[in-house]
Design a protein around this motif. Structure first.
Motif, PDB file in Angstrom:
ATOM      1  N   THR A  83       5.767  -8.695   4.028  1.00 45.19           N
ATOM      2  CA  THR A  83       4.419  -8.683   4.601  1.00 45.19           C
ATOM      3  C   THR A  83       3.440  -8.096   3.589  1.00 45.19           C
ATOM      4  O   THR A  83       3.827  -7.363   2.667  1.00 45.19           O
ATOM      5  CB  THR A  83       4.364  -7.855   5.890  1.00 45.19           C
ATOM      6  OG1 THR A  83       4.760  -6.499   5.601  1.00 45.19           O
ATOM      7  CG2 THR A  83       5.282  -8.443   6.954  1.00 45.19           C
ATOM      8  N   LEU A  84       2.178  -8.399   3.779  1.00 46.90           N
ATOM      9  CA  LEU A  84       1.168  -7.897   2.853  1.00 46.90           C
ATOM     10  C   LEU A  84       1.121  -6.373   2.864  1.00 46.90           C
ATOM     11  O   LEU A  84       1.034  -5.741   1.807  1.00 46.90           O
ATOM     12  CB  LEU A  84      -0.204  -8.469   3.216  1.00 46.90           C
ATOM     13  CG  LEU A  84      -1.383  -7.934   2.394  1.00 46.90           C
ATOM     14  CD1 LEU A  84      -1.198  -8.210   0.904  1.00 46.90           C
ATOM     15  CD2 LEU A  84      -2.700  -8.531   2.897  1.00 46.90           C
ATOM     16  N   GLY A  85       1.160  -5.776   4.059  1.00 47.56           N
ATOM     17  CA  GLY A  85       1.081  -4.332   4.143  1.00 47.56           C
ATOM     18  C   GLY A  85       2.220  -3.649   3.412  1.00 47.56           C
ATOM     19  O   GLY A  85       2.011  -2.669   2.683  1.00 47.56           O
ATOM     20  N   ARG A  86       3.430  -4.154   3.576  1.00 49.89           N
ATOM     21  CA  ARG A  86       4.591  -3.580   2.901  1.00 49.89           C
ATOM     22  C   ARG A  86       4.493  -3.798   1.394  1.00 49.89           C
ATOM     23  O   ARG A  86       4.775  -2.877   0.592  1.00 49.89           O
ATOM     24  CB  ARG A  86       5.860  -4.213   3.460  1.00 49.89           C
ATOM     25  CG  ARG A  86       7.136  -3.789   2.771  1.00 49.89           C
ATOM     26  CD  ARG A  86       7.538  -2.356   3.075  1.00 49.89           C
ATOM     27  NE  ARG A  86       8.864  -2.094   2.524  1.00 49.89           N
ATOM     28  CZ  ARG A  86       9.998  -2.336   3.185  1.00 49.89           C
ATOM     29  NH1 ARG A  86       9.964  -2.812   4.426  1.00 49.89           N
ATOM     30  NH2 ARG A  86      11.158  -2.085   2.622  1.00 49.89           N
ATOM     31  N   ALA A  87       4.082  -4.997   0.984  1.00 49.31           N
ATOM     32  CA  ALA A  87       3.940  -5.284  -0.441  1.00 49.31           C
ATOM     33  C   ALA A  87       2.854  -4.424  -1.071  1.00 49.31           C
ATOM     34  O   ALA A  87       2.988  -3.961  -2.210  1.00 49.31           O
ATOM     35  CB  ALA A  87       3.628  -6.772  -0.644  1.00 49.31           C
ATOM     36  N   TYR A  88       1.780  -4.199  -0.322  1.00 47.54           N
ATOM     37  CA  TYR A  88       0.710  -3.322  -0.802  1.00 47.54           C
ATOM     38  C   TYR A  88       1.232  -1.896  -0.980  1.00 47.54           C
ATOM     39  O   TYR A  88       0.967  -1.259  -2.007  1.00 47.54           O
ATOM     40  CB  TYR A  88      -0.461  -3.347   0.170  1.00 47.54           C
ATOM     41  CG  TYR A  88      -1.531  -2.321  -0.109  1.00 47.54           C
ATOM     42  CD1 TYR A  88      -2.537  -2.577  -1.043  1.00 47.54           C
ATOM     43  CD2 TYR A  88      -1.549  -1.094   0.564  1.00 47.54           C
ATOM     44  CE1 TYR A  88      -3.520  -1.627  -1.303  1.00 47.54           C
ATOM     45  CE2 TYR A  88      -2.532  -0.156   0.313  1.00 47.54           C
ATOM     46  CZ  TYR A  88      -3.507  -0.423  -0.627  1.00 47.54           C
ATOM     47  OH  TYR A  88      -4.478   0.519  -0.887  1.00 47.54           O
TER      48      TYR A  88
END
Length: 247
Positions: A83-88
């Motif tokens: 997910t974007l949040g985890r990757a961020y």
């Protein structure tokens, strides 16, 4: 009154900021000073476009702060892989960065004005765009990302940084198509949908690949090949960097 006072461009201030940034690319404050100096009416035009969308009107009305979501590190860490949040979260942790650090370097004044709120939101997007575009924080990756950002925002300061970086990078690595990589960043930004107006709070829960498809963010071609060649050069010299990209 506020708007008219901030739409004049200041080329001398922009030149000084560029010179300082070329001496120290980690001096993030100079990026903000450069963008401020060449901002003109660009932010006001972008804000008008944002306000014309349903999401933009809702976000402006409740004054939601993207910063608050990005500073919730434990919540981001708990999101599913991919997910974007985890990757961020993983990107920021690997680079020893924080959303708060960008705020401290920022030149955005305290104000309840809509344009200030919009500028803050744009500031918070920068490292999210690193994740979406797959551009790293190395000098070439930053140059490619500001070219992408120029295409998305029209902020002249981004174009100036990209041009200066392209010149210096080409001098440092004449064996690599660095100018093409940076121009590809611009073309990717032009081809993509308007990420500036995205509902990033909701996108944090979505898979990165889904977001790229949704916003038509095509994969980079030149950048990963250049980085791979640089790493191969490092390995062939026993771990010592081959001709480095400019700082």
């Amino acid at each position: 009154m506020f708007e008219s006072a901030t739409t004049r461009r200041h080329p001398i201030a922009a030149y000084r900021a560029v010179r300082a940034l070329m001496r120290n690319r980690e001096d993030t404050r100079q990026v903000f000073l450069l963008i401020d100096a060449l901002r003109g009416k660009t932010t006001l035009r972008q804000l008008a476009r944002f306000r014309a969308t349903e999401f933009g009107r809702a976000a402006l009305a409740d004054r939601r702060r993207l910063f608050d979501r990005l500073e919730g590190r434990e919540a981001l860490k708990a999101l599913p892989a991919g997910t974007l949040g985890r990757a961020y979260y993983e990107f920021m942790a690997s680079e020893n960065l924080s959303a708060e650090g960008l705020v401290k370097a920022s030149t955005i004044p305290q104000s309840s004005d809509d344009s200030i709120w919009f500028r803050e939101r744009n500031r918070e997007m920068h490292d999210l765009l690193h994740v979406i575009t797959s551009y790293g924080r190395d000098p070439l990756g930053e140059a490619c990302l500001v070219a992408f950002s120029y295409a998305q925002t029209g902020q002249l300061g981004f174009a100036v940084i990209a041009l200066y970086a392209a010149r210096r990078a080409a001098q440092a690595r004449p064996d690599q198509p660095v100018r093409r990589a940076i121009f590809e960043g611009y073309r990717r930004g032009r081809a993509a949908k308007w990420l500036i107006g995205a509902d990033w709070e909701n996108l944090l829960n979505q898979p990165v690949e889904t977001i790229r498809e949704q916003f038509a963010v095509a994969p980079a071609s030149y950048y990963p090949k250049i980085i791979a060649a640089m790493h191969q050069g490092d390995a062939s010299t026993g771990g010592r960097p081959a001709t480095a990209m400019p700082a």
